[in-house]
Structures are given as C-alpha cells and as structure tokens.
Design a protein around this motif. Structure first.
Motif, PDB file in Angstrom:
ATOM      1  N   GLU A  28       0.919  -0.957   0.184  1.00 41.74           N
ATOM      2  CA  GLU A  28      -0.192  -0.394   0.084  1.00 41.74           C
ATOM      3  C   GLU A  28       0.470   0.863  -0.094  1.00 41.74           C
ATOM      4  OE1 GLU A  28      -2.675   0.073   2.798  1.00 41.74           O
ATOM      5  OE2 GLU A  28      -3.410  -1.658   2.927  1.00 41.74           O
ATOM      6  N   GLU A  29       0.478   2.074  -0.825  1.00 42.71           N
ATOM      7  CA  GLU A  29       1.051   3.181  -0.766  1.00 42.71           C
ATOM      8  C   GLU A  29       0.073   4.557   0.090  1.00 42.71           C
ATOM      9  OE1 GLU A  29       2.918   5.075  -4.359  1.00 42.71           O
ATOM     10  OE2 GLU A  29       3.202   6.926  -3.338  1.00 42.71           O
ATOM     11  N   ARG A  30       0.659   4.526   1.075  1.00 43.59           N
ATOM     12  CA  ARG A  30      -0.281   5.633   2.165  1.00 43.59           C
ATOM     13  C   ARG A  30       0.698   7.001   1.921  1.00 43.59           C
ATOM     14  NH1 ARG A  30      -4.555   3.801   5.644  1.00 43.59           N
ATOM     15  NH2 ARG A  30      -5.119   1.595   4.192  1.00 43.59           N
ATOM     16  N   THR A  31       0.279   8.260   2.548  1.00 43.57           N
ATOM     17  CA  THR A  31       0.683   9.726   2.179  1.00 43.57           C
ATOM     18  C   THR A  31       0.882  10.464   2.966  1.00 43.57           C
ATOM     19  OG1 THR A  31      -0.859  10.270   0.592  1.00 43.57           O
ATOM     20  CG2 THR A  31       1.520   8.963  -0.584  1.00 43.57           C
ATOM     21  N   GLU A  32      -0.271  10.094   4.077  1.00 44.78           N
ATOM     22  CA  GLU A  32       0.236  11.426   4.962  1.00 44.78           C
ATOM     23  C   GLU A  32       0.107  10.823   6.561  1.00 44.78           C
ATOM     24  OE1 GLU A  32      -4.542  13.385   1.918  1.00 44.78           O
ATOM     25  OE2 GLU A  32      -4.701  12.044   3.733  1.00 44.78           O
ATOM     26  N   VAL A  33       0.405  11.497   7.277  1.00 49.74           N
ATOM     27  CA  VAL A  33       0.357  11.430   8.702  1.00 49.74           C
ATOM     28  C   VAL A  33      -0.258  12.387   9.182  1.00 49.74           C
ATOM     29  CG1 VAL A  33       1.880  11.846  10.373  1.00 49.74           C
ATOM     30  CG2 VAL A  33       2.612  10.271   8.342  1.00 49.74           C
ATOM     31  N   ILE A  34      -0.940  12.358  10.019  1.00 49.03           N
ATOM     32  CA  ILE A  34      -2.251  13.061  10.831  1.00 49.03           C
ATOM     33  C   ILE A  34      -1.342  13.919  12.139  1.00 49.03           C
ATOM     34  CG2 ILE A  34      -4.329  13.457  12.304  1.00 49.03           C
ATOM     35  CD1 ILE A  34      -5.374  11.613   9.862  1.00 49.03           C
ATOM     36  N   VAL A  35      -1.851  14.779  12.566  1.00 48.13           N
ATOM     37  CA  VAL A  35      -1.185  15.198  14.295  1.00 48.13           C
ATOM     38  C   VAL A  35      -2.206  16.238  14.219  1.00 48.13           C
ATOM     39  CG1 VAL A  35       1.445  14.496  13.729  1.00 48.13           C
ATOM     40  CG2 VAL A  35       0.617  17.038  13.036  1.00 48.13           C
ATOM     41  N   PRO A  36      -2.360  16.328  15.933  1.00 52.09           N
ATOM     42  CA  PRO A  36      -3.250  17.172  16.319  1.00 52.09           C
ATOM     43  C   PRO A  36      -2.685  18.342  16.482  1.00 52.09           C
ATOM     44  CG  PRO A  36      -2.585  14.971  17.696  1.00 52.09           C
ATOM     45  CD  PRO A  36      -1.705  14.913  16.433  1.00 52.09           C
ATOM     46  N   ASP A  37      -3.594  19.336  16.473  1.00 53.88           N
ATOM     47  CA  ASP A  37      -2.006  20.939  16.927  1.00 53.88           C
ATOM     48  C   ASP A  37      -1.362  21.422  17.535  1.00 53.88           C
ATOM     49  OD1 ASP A  37      -4.972  21.054  18.054  1.00 53.88           O
ATOM     50  OD2 ASP A  37      -4.959  23.661  16.841  1.00 53.88           O
ATOM     51  N   SER A  38      -2.133  20.185  18.537  1.00 58.64           N
ATOM     52  CA  SER A  38      -0.925  20.498  20.003  1.00 58.64           C
ATOM     53  C   SER A  38       0.173  19.530  20.041  1.00 58.64           C
ATOM     54  CB  SER A  38      -1.994  19.875  20.980  1.00 58.64           C
ATOM     55  OG  SER A  38      -2.698  18.629  21.262  1.00 58.64           O
ATOM     56  N   ALA A  39       0.696  18.906  19.056  1.00 60.94           N
ATOM     57  CA  ALA A  39       1.952  18.267  18.660  1.00 60.94           C
ATOM     58  C   ALA A  39       3.088  18.882  18.965  1.00 60.94           C
ATOM     59  CB  ALA A  39       2.033  17.672  17.481  1.00 60.94           C
ATOM     60  N   HIS A  40       3.532  18.128  19.226  1.00 62.73           N
ATOM     61  CA  HIS A  40       4.906  18.879  19.511  1.00 62.73           C
ATOM     62  C   HIS A  40       4.981  19.075  17.826  1.00 62.73           C
ATOM     63  CE1 HIS A  40       5.477  16.474  23.675  1.00 62.73           C
ATOM     64  NE2 HIS A  40       5.767  17.367  24.320  1.00 62.73           N
ATOM     65  N   VAL A  53      -9.029  11.071   8.455  1.00 58.18           N
ATOM     66  CA  VAL A  53      -8.641   9.945   7.861  1.00 58.18           C
ATOM     67  C   VAL A  53      -9.418   9.230   6.775  1.00 58.18           C
ATOM     68  CG1 VAL A  53      -8.246   8.991  10.648  1.00 58.18           C
ATOM     69  CG2 VAL A  53     -10.358   8.677   9.458  1.00 58.18           C
ATOM     70  N   SER A  54      -8.254   8.508   6.582  1.00 57.81           N
ATOM     71  CA  SER A  54      -9.551   7.792   4.266  1.00 57.81           C
ATOM     72  C   SER A  54      -7.885   6.802   4.336  1.00 57.81           C
ATOM     73  CB  SER A  54      -8.309   8.622   3.881  1.00 57.81           C
ATOM     74  OG  SER A  54      -7.378   9.242   3.539  1.00 57.81           O
ATOM     75  N   ASN A  55      -8.072   6.060   3.033  1.00 54.94           N
ATOM     76  CA  ASN A  55      -7.280   4.836   2.339  1.00 54.94           C
ATOM     77  C   ASN A  55      -5.940   5.672   2.886  1.00 54.94           C
ATOM     78  OD1 ASN A  55      -7.379   6.095   0.390  1.00 54.94           O
ATOM     79  ND2 ASN A  55      -8.526   4.635  -0.781  1.00 54.94           N
ATOM     80  N   ARG A  56      -5.716   6.645   2.352  1.00 54.10           N
ATOM     81  CA  ARG A  56      -4.760   7.333   2.314  1.00 54.10           C
ATOM     82  C   ARG A  56      -3.630   7.849   3.881  1.00 54.10           C
ATOM     83  NH1 ARG A  56      -7.640  10.966  -0.356  1.00 54.10           N
ATOM     84  NH2 ARG A  56      -7.262  12.562   1.180  1.00 54.10           N
ATOM     85  N   THR A  57      -4.278   8.083   4.827  1.00 51.21           N
ATOM     86  CA  THR A  57      -3.538   7.351   6.020  1.00 51.21           C
ATOM     87  C   THR A  57      -2.548   6.938   6.512  1.00 51.21           C
ATOM     88  OG1 THR A  57      -5.713   9.232   6.942  1.00 51.21           O
ATOM     89  CG2 THR A  57      -4.143   7.874   8.364  1.00 51.21           C
ATOM     90  N   ALA A  58      -1.267   7.004   6.953  1.00 46.30           N
ATOM     91  CA  ALA A  58      -0.239   5.791   7.312  1.00 46.30           C
ATOM     92  C   ALA A  58      -0.622   5.940   8.705  1.00 46.30           C
ATOM     93  CB  ALA A  58       0.585   6.663   6.654  1.00 46.30           C
ATOM     94  N   ALA A  59      -0.063   7.511   9.511  1.00 45.00           N
ATOM     95  CA  ALA A  59      -0.298   7.492  10.800  1.00 45.00           C
ATOM     96  C   ALA A  59      -0.893   8.223  11.329  1.00 45.00           C
ATOM     97  CB  ALA A  59       1.223   6.887  11.058  1.00 45.00           C
ATOM     98  N   THR A  96     -10.568   4.469  15.246  1.00 47.59           N
ATOM     99  CA  THR A  96     -10.942   6.105  13.704  1.00 47.59           C
ATOM    100  C   THR A  96      -9.282   4.862  12.466  1.00 47.59           C
ATOM    101  OG1 THR A  96     -11.758   6.485  15.224  1.00 47.59           O
ATOM    102  CG2 THR A  96     -11.472   7.711  13.399  1.00 47.59           C
ATOM    103  N   VAL A  97      -8.529   4.822  13.983  1.00 49.13           N
ATOM    104  CA  VAL A  97      -7.145   4.794  13.199  1.00 49.13           C
ATOM    105  C   VAL A  97      -6.536   3.652  12.051  1.00 49.13           C
ATOM    106  CG1 VAL A  97      -4.419   5.778  12.755  1.00 49.13           C
ATOM    107  CG2 VAL A  97      -6.010   7.185  13.840  1.00 49.13           C
ATOM    108  N   HIS A  98      -7.172   2.491  13.050  1.00 52.17           N
ATOM    109  CA  HIS A  98      -6.850   1.071  12.758  1.00 52.17           C
ATOM    110  C   HIS A  98      -8.326   1.036  11.231  1.00 52.17           C
ATOM    111  CE1 HIS A  98      -4.631   0.704  16.242  1.00 52.17           C
ATOM    112  NE2 HIS A  98      -3.851   0.897  15.546  1.00 52.17           N
ATOM    113  N   GLY A  99      -9.118   1.588  11.494  1.00 54.39           N
ATOM    114  CA  GLY A  99     -10.514   0.862  10.499  1.00 54.39           C
ATOM    115  C   GLY A  99     -10.002   1.509   9.470  1.00 54.39           C
ATOM    116  N   VAL A 100      -9.416   2.247   9.494  1.00 62.20           N
ATOM    117  CA  VAL A 100      -8.889   2.962   7.526  1.00 62.20           C
ATOM    118  C   VAL A 100      -7.362   2.195   7.311  1.00 62.20           C
ATOM    119  CG1 VAL A 100     -10.090   4.521   7.647  1.00 62.20           C
ATOM    120  CG2 VAL A 100      -8.031   5.080   8.156  1.00 62.20           C
ATOM    121  N   GLY A 101      -6.921   1.443   8.064  1.00 65.40           N
ATOM    122  CA  GLY A 101      -5.753   0.506   7.996  1.00 65.40           C
ATOM    123  C   GLY A 101      -4.053   2.059   8.327  1.00 65.40           C
TER     124      GLY A 101
END
Lengths: 434, 509
Positions: free
Chosen positions: B155-167, B201-207, B229-234
């Motif tokens: 799978e080619e997953r291109t996106e990583v999600i971070v909250p705005d409060s992240a380091h 989240v989507s099928n582009r979500t890597a982590a 939610t995250v695991h649900g999309v792989g």
C-alpha cells in the motif's frame, strides 16, 4: 498537598484514565539501593574487553584517543551537564558562549563560516547534508565514493528516502584507493545535487583528488567529510571549494562510548546557512549593548516551522560539542598538530610492522595515508578478530561488510595512544596465527 | 530576591593568547600531499589553567537542574541522579569501540538487551531498538517503520495526521520521512477532535502521531476510539513518549493500542540533557512491526548475546548502537526505581503538577478545565490585556528569581501560553517558592517586568539582531571585520560595533 487539592488520595488525580486502559503497576522487578545498582551494573559491564587495558587498532570513524583530564573536568560541571537547550538566553550565556566557541573552532578547522551546534554523528550529518543539497538546488542525485563505511551508506539511504533522492557511487582507483576522477566526471549531470568525498577516506587515504573535485562537478555542491584531528595538518576544505563540511567529532575530547554519544560536525558556506539543519548559536548584544549569545535562525527549526522545518533535529550532542571546544582549547594549535603528527608517525610504524608479518600484504594501497590503512590477511579477517581478542588485542575492522571486494582485508588504525609495545604485541600475535 | 548569576564579562576563547601546556612524545614529521597541505591554523595556544578557568566561569553563567527549579514544560527536567554519571564513566563504558567483535562486548550487549526488555515492559510494547539518538530521531525512525510496513502490505499511504497541539518534531519528522502532514484542530476541551479526526482519516492515512497525555497535560480519554478510527482505515498509531512521565504504572501505550512509540530517556529516565544533548530516543513496537526495527538487533543465544540483521529491517538510522553512555544511565535509573519507584515517580509528578496549578489559579487563566497530568499550560492573556505583560516578560522576570522559566508560546492554541512541568523530584517548598514568584510577577511594577531579567549574566538579549546580522563563528566575525568595518562605522552607530572592540585589538595583534 492532597489536602490543599481537596482530595483524599492520589488515585483521584488519575480518575480521567478510562478503566479500559488502566494497568496495575509496571511489570519489572522492585527497586534497588544505589549501592546495589552500582554493583549490578559494574559487574554486568565487566564482561567487556576495553581499550583501557588492551591494545586497540580499531578505527573507521571512532578512535581510542587521549583525552586531557581537564576536558572531563570541564564537561562534568553540572551547570552544563544538567541544563536543557538554552531557550532562555539570559540565564544560559555559559552554554551559549561555549557552543559559539565550538562553532568557531569547527569554522576555523573547516573553513566554513556557518557551523551548527552539532548533529548526532557523522552518518546522520551526511544524511542531512544530502537533503540540504536537495533544498539548495532541487536536484535528485547525490554522489558518494564507493569506499564508504556501510553504516554511513545505510543511514544516508534512510535520510534521503523522504525527498526521494538517488544515491550513486563513483568508483575508486584500486591501486591507490583515491577517487576515480574519470568515473566521477562521467557521472556528473544536471541531476546531481551534491558530491561527497572524504579526506582522509574510509581506508585512511588522503585523497589528493579531493582538492580538484570542485572543478569537475559543475554547479553541484561539494560535501567534504573530515577527521578533525587530521585538519591540524590538512587544508581546510573551504580552501578547496567545499560548500558543506561534515565529520565525526568524537576524536575531539569524547570517548568511544561503544559508539555513542558521538558528535556530528556540520558547517556550510555562509550563503547557504538558511538551508542548514540544526541549532545555531549567534552573536548579538543585550539591552545594555553588551556582547551576548543566543540561539538564532530558529525559524528554520521544527518548533516554529513544524512540517516545513529544514530538519526535525531538536536534542543534539551539545555536551560533546563543549568537550570538543575544551579539547581544542587545551591542545591549542601546536597540540593539535602534534596529535596529528603522532597519529601519522604511529600509523607508519604500524604499516612497517604489518608488512613484516609473513603472509600479510601491507600496504595494499599506494597512496599517502593518515592514521589507518588496510592490510590483506592470509586468514579470514573475522576469524583474525576473534584470535586477536583471545590474546587480549582489539584488532582492526574486517572490511567485508564495508568494501566487499576487499573482504580479505582488515582496516588497522593507530592513534597517539598506540605504543611500540602495542604494535609488537599485535605482530607477535599475528605471526603465531598466520 | 537573592539570586544573582555570575557575570565575568568573558572574552571569547579565540581572543585569548598564551602557550599550550599540552605535549606528546616527539615524532618525525610525515608527508602531506601538497594539494592538501594546511598553511594556517588560527586557533590559540593556551595554558590549561586559563582554559579551565574560562570554562568554569562560563559554567557559572549557566543554569541547570542542579542550580534550581526547572519547570520547562514537555522537557521533564527531573533531578539527574549522580550514580548514573559514575557508571557512565566506567572504562567498560567509555573505552569500548562500537565495531568490536561481539565476544568482547558481552557486557554492553547484555545491558542493552536488558534495557530493551525493561522499556518494553514499562510501555506494554513487544520489541525495542535503542539506536535512535534523540526523541525526534526516534520519531523519524518510527515514520520509516510506518513506511516500510505499508510498503510490505503493498500500500502506498502518504499522509500522517498530527493534532495542532503536537510537539513540533512530530510534523517535522513525518515530513522528513516523506509524508504529507495533515494537522487537525483540538476540540474545545483541548483534546483530539473526534469529528475532525474522522474527517481526516482515509485510505491515504499512514499514521496518527499522538502524545497522551497531550501537551496541555490533558489525558485523551477517547484514546481507544481514536485508535479504532485510525486502525479502521488501516493506519498505524504512533505514541510520542515525551509525556510518558505522567502515566507509568497507571496505563501504557501498549494497552492504549499504540503500534509504535519512542521514549525520551533524557526526560522520563532522568539522564542529563547536557545543555541540548546527548539524549536517547529508543523506539518500541508491537510484535507485528518487529521485523522492521533498525538493524542490528540484539539476540540472546545460549547465554551469549549476538547482533543479527533482519531482512525486512529499515536498516540503520545512525552509526552503531545508539547513545550507549545515555543508555547505561537510564538502565541504572530503572534498576534503582524499579516497579514501585517508577509508579511513584509518575504519581508524584502528577501531584506536583496539580498542586502548582492550584496555587497559580489566582493570577493565571487555565484553559480547558482543571485536572491535569504531569504538566499544565496557563495563559497570561489577562495580564497582557490589563498590564501589557506578555508570557515572554513573565518568563524573563522569573529568571531573576533563580528559577528556569516555563516553556512559552507552546502549544500555540493557548494565547500567551506558559507551559509548566514541575516533575516529581521537587519538594513542596520549591513549588511554593515558584508559585509565589509567579504570583509576585503578576502584581509587580510593569516596567520592572518588561525590562527583566535584571539578575542574570546579561540583560535581555536582542534575538532579532542575531538573526539579522548573522555571526555564527569567530571566523565569520574576522572576515566581516576585514570586509565591512568601514561600512559598519558609516552606520553612525558606534554601539553597533561595540562587541567588535576587543576583536579589533586581536586583529592588530
């Protein structure tokens, strides 16, 4: 404190953790007294064979060197040791000035005016140098010498993955170990963003072609990897056209530490500074006009630029950088030259001794070398390592993993610590085996 | 206020002169190829005594945990026990080469093997690599593992999600590994906004990269829902271990369903931070990701320890085995604390944090409710509106009290943020003293606060100037003096050149 908070037990402070993810303690043994901890760890580590009491001929970027006692005294000052990154400049002038002095020493040695206050090690510095080339000129190829440690090669590969750069080797002249300039020229095209060369190179050769490389690589950036001790005698790479200089700074006052912490040197030409990774300390003044220092160009860094930062680096190797400054301050210009000369002299003795061992081919390369050189052995180098170890000698590095075509060779290093007696013991041990 | 920091008005070491005491046995000169021969080396020869004084004086113009309270949020500046330094100075630590044959480094390998097991147990994870040199380096390593895993699944997953409060390191590390970073806003309660997450989240979500408790010190109670939610999309769930000091013994990343994480040994496990480093950022994973961990791995066979390569490994992220001297310290700390001590550390860290929060309530606003974990964020917004005093001013004035200032202006979702992390190793008396200082500053004469600090080695430092007129080395200064001295004088600003005065003397000499 509980009563001031109006609660009965500390449990209430954890009431926001859902039952579904609660754990009952940490599944490790109970604590020990300090005395027991010291006894336990000391005893565990006593299984190591150390260069402290055994001859050591291992190098490849990390060296057993003499560290003046005062270096240890300086970097043991707990005001340095127990401080965090100097975000609050006014109360951190000591660390800031020490790091500025470190940057200044590296600048003088390398000829780069802009130096950062450290990367993790030479390998990660190389990785960051490659991606910096990409930031500067947007090109996607990075050329490296075929003679390079497999550790650096592996780390580099991981660092360039993100920007999708291609790593291309240029060949070496098998008789000298120096760069094959014809091959290099052939591989230069408009896609090449940077060219890396090491002086001395992985096999210890002071590659004479490095000095003319800038002329043949067009407008690609020249990245030079250095051993800072050798720069006591060798020309600053800035004087032969380097755009970026990286190196392993462990030799400057830090012990080998089983490989960490090390000290990644990183400098570049002033014009490129905004593309440089890592933390930098700048000179400025305070509200009363007094000279002062602070972290600067933070807008390149992760805590401001987040995903657009030049690098993700935050924690670096600052204390090792202070050790490097203290080391260079103590040895001074004359001392650094003396250390470099001593390394070369001991390496010559080592060469002569190895060449006298029957069945051993040394030197293998016909080129000037700094403090290490390969020798071809009549038995497998990996086996030789174990044999030497049994005789209480830490041998050289078997080259099989690094330079497969020289799999029958071992890379031997000498430093100022190497004694005539060490070399005699090595030769005696090898003579018995071969 | 009794604190006064030393102020020695020191020259740069490059401006000093003398002769070196350093000697080695004499040797014959070797031959340097003429193309590479150095002709000048402008570094001073100095007496060792002068060097030791110079750096001792500099050290006195610096501030560490051993000098005083260090409530720098998200940095976990707890006391660094001295036995750890003693152990890290043993020749069996310092004088071992990283490429030595396994037979000669059984002690080092065993310690690392044991430390890996202890860290895995503490975090509820299955396997650990000690190779990464720092927290951000661990994140980068983790992101390479994420990539390798998805690649292995085709799978080619291109996106990583971070909250705005992240380091800030989270998005930077993800970007460095080649991912597109998707930032999602926090909810009004300062937590992950589940709706925003579901939309992202989507099928582009890597982590998804997350710290729990988050940087506001708030526990993400919906963590299992987030994981689902995250695991649900792989996608995979990455735990930023910077805030692990809040929860040891109470919960762990493993049970919270995280797949990958890093530790900051220089935070949670009390190793000194050295003014910026060294640190260590080991990475831990669940079993299904173990094959991707950096090489080499340490295995035990018949009572001896071996280094092995795994074919699916991401390879190396650093030369050799990690910051071993830091690993030794962390291992000693874990032995000393044990299960009871680590749990107690987190309890006390959270207690100290909540106590201090309560004490500051009269003068500072606390967005997002009251219960916090090991750290909390207050806002100086009210003070700014009423008196014009900013978080920066407050931080500078606190220095005059002989305390390190909190982290400021982070996380950015809180205006005039002061992020405070007292850690477990501070006494109630210290916390009270700090609280009084913060309350005092809030009431003080505005001009005194705005002109702070007054008691440190230098007064407020001009950071704008540093960036504008960039001098990062003495070499730069020398060259600039040569080229531009006249130009600077033409500015008519004699003071602008004041810090060059000594240097001009040096040039003449």
């Amino acid at each position: 404190m509980l009563s001031k908070l109006g609660i009965d037990s500390v449990e209430e402070l954890f009431s926001d953790i859902p039952v579904s993810v609660r754990t009952d303690g940490v599944p490790i043994p109970p604590g020990m007294s300090e005395m027991e901890v010291i006894r336990e760890v000391t005893s565990m580590l006593s299984a190591n064979i150390t260069a402290y009491d055994h001859p050591c001929f291992m190098g490849g970027g990390v060296y057993h060197r003499f560290i003046p006692s005062a270096v240890k005294a300086i970097i043991s000052r707990s005001e340095f040791v127990t401080s965090y990154t100097p975000y609050q400049a006014e109360i951190s002038q000591g660390m800031l000035q020490a790091l500025f002095e470190y940057q200044s020493y590296v600048a003088e040695l390398t000829g780069m005016e802009a130096v950062n206050s450290s990367n993790y090690d030479a390998a990660t510095a190389l990785g960051e140098a490659a991606t910096m080339c990409h930031r500067v000129n947007g090109r996607r190829k990075f050329l490296i010498p075929q003679l390079i440690s497999c550790d650096k090669r592996g780390v580099l590969r991981n660092y360039v993955k993100g920007v999708g750069m291609e790593i291309v080797d240029y060949a070496y002249d098998p008789s000298t170990g120096e760069a094959d300039m014809d091959d290099l020229k052939e591989k230069i095209d408009g896609d090449v963003g940077g060219v890396y060369v090491e002086v001395p190179n992985f096999l210890g050769v002071m590659d004479r072609h490095a000095a003319e490389m800038k002329e043949v690589i067009g407008d690609a950036l020249l990245v030079v990897g250095v051993d800072p001790i050798s720069l006591g005698l060798l020309k600053a790479p800035g004087d032969y056209g380097a755009d970026i200089v990286i190196g392993e700074g462990q030799s400057l006052g830090s012990p080998m530490n089983f490989g960490g912490p090390l000290l990644g040197l990183f400098g570049c030409r002033q014009e490129l500074v905004r593309k440089m990774p890592g933390r930098v300390i700048g000179m400025t003044k305070d509200a009363e006009g007094k000279r002062a220092f602070c972290m600067t160009l933070q807008t390149r860094e992760q805590h401001i630029r987040r995903s657009k930062a030049t690098s993700n680096i935050c924690t670096n190797e600052a204390l090792m950088a202070v050790a490097a400054a203290a080391y260079l301050a103590i040895v001074g210009r004359d001392g650094l030259r003396a250390v470099a000369k001593s390394n070369m002299a001991n390496a010559r003795k080592l060469r002569d001794a190895l060449s006298s061992v029957k069945g051993v081919e040394c030197p293998v390369l016909d080129a000037p070398f700094f403090n290490e050189l390969p020798a071809r052995l009549p038995i497998k180098p990996e086996k030789m390592s174990k044999v030497l170890l049994r005789k209480g000698i830490i041998g050289g590095i078997p080259l099989i993993k690094h330079v497969p075509e020289m799999g029958d060779c071992m890379l031997f290093a000498a430093t100022e610590m190497t004694t005539d007696n060490d070399i005699e013991r090595l030769v005696e041990a090898m003579e018995v085996v071969v | 206020m009794s604190y006064h920091q030393a102020d020695y008005d020191l020259r740069l070491i490059h401006e000093m002169k003398g002769r070196t005491d350093f000697t080695l046995p004499p040797v014959e000169d070797g031959e340097i190829p003429e193309q590479l021969l150095r002709t000048t080396l402008d570094i001073p020869n100095l007496e060792e005594n002068e060097v030791v004084r110079h750096y001792t004086n500099l050290s006195q113009m610096n501030f560490g945990v051993d000098n005083g309270f260090y409530p720098l949020g998200s940095c976990t500046m707890k006391y660094n026990p001295k036995y750890a330094d003693v152990l890290a100075s043993l020749p069996t630590v310092t004088d071992v080469h990283p490429a030595q044959d396994e037979d000669g480094v059984q002690g080092s390998l065993r310690l690392m093997y044991e430390l890996e097991r202890a860290l895995a147990a503490i975090a509820g994870m299955d396997a650990v690599s000690l190779q990464p040199a720092a927290g951000a380096h661990g994140e980068f390593t983790g992101m390479l593992i994420v990539k390798a895993y998805h690649d292995s699944m085709g799978e080619e997953r291109t996106e990583v999600i971070v909250p705005d409060s992240a380091h800030g390191t989270n998005p930077a590390s993800a970007a460095m590994a080649g991912f597109d970073v998707i930032e999602i806003p926090s909810s009004p309660e300062g937590r992950v906004d589940l709706k925003a997450l579901e939309a992202a989240v989507s099928n582009r979500t890597a982590a998804l990269m997350l710290t729990n408790p988050n940087t506001l010190g708030i526990f993400e109670q919906d963590i299992l829902k987030i994981a689902e939610t995250v695991h649900g999309v792989g996608g995979l769930l990455y735990y930023d271990g910077a805030n692990l000091n809040a929860v040891m013994g109470r919960t762990n990343p493993g049970i919270m369903d995280f797949d990958i994480m890093h530790f900051n040994l220089h935070k949670t496990f009390a190793t000194p931070h050295g003014g910026g480093g060294p640190g260590a950022g080991p990475v831990a994973v669940k079993a299904f990701l173990e094959p991707f961990l950096p090489s080499p791995r340490i295995v035990m066979e018949d009572g001896s320890y071996r280094l092995v390569e795994s074919p699916q490994s991401i390879g190396k992220v650093r030369s050799f085995h990690g910051n071993f001297a830091v690993l030794v310290r962390a291992y000693a700390y874990i032995l000393r604390c044990g299960s009871d001590g680590l749990k107690a550390a987190s309890e006390r860290a959270v207690l100290n944090s909540n106590y201090l929060l309560k004490r500051l309530a009269p003068a500072y606003d606390m967005p997002f409710g009251e219960l916090r974990k090991h750290e909390f964020v207050v806002s100086a917004k009210r003070l700014k509106e009423e008196k014009g005093i900013t978080a920066l001013d407050i931080s500078k004035r606190l220095l005059d009290h002989g305390t390190m200032a909190p982290t400021i202006y982070f996380p950015s979702l809180v205006e005039e943020a002061l992020m405070i992390e007292p850690t477990e190793t501070e006494s109630m008396e210290t916390l009270d003293r700090f609280a009084e200082a913060m309350l005092f500053v809030a009431k003080e004469d505005v001009s005194v606060v705005k002109e702070a600090p007054h008691n440190t080695s230098v007064r407020r430092v001009d950071e704008v100037r540093a960036a504008k007129d960039l001098v990062l080395s003495y070499l730069r200064l020398k060259r600039r003096l040569k080229e531009g001295l006249a130009g600077m004088k033409a500015d008519g600003d004699a003071k602008q050149c004041s810090f060059c005065a000594t240097l001009i003397g040096t040039e003449k000499r």
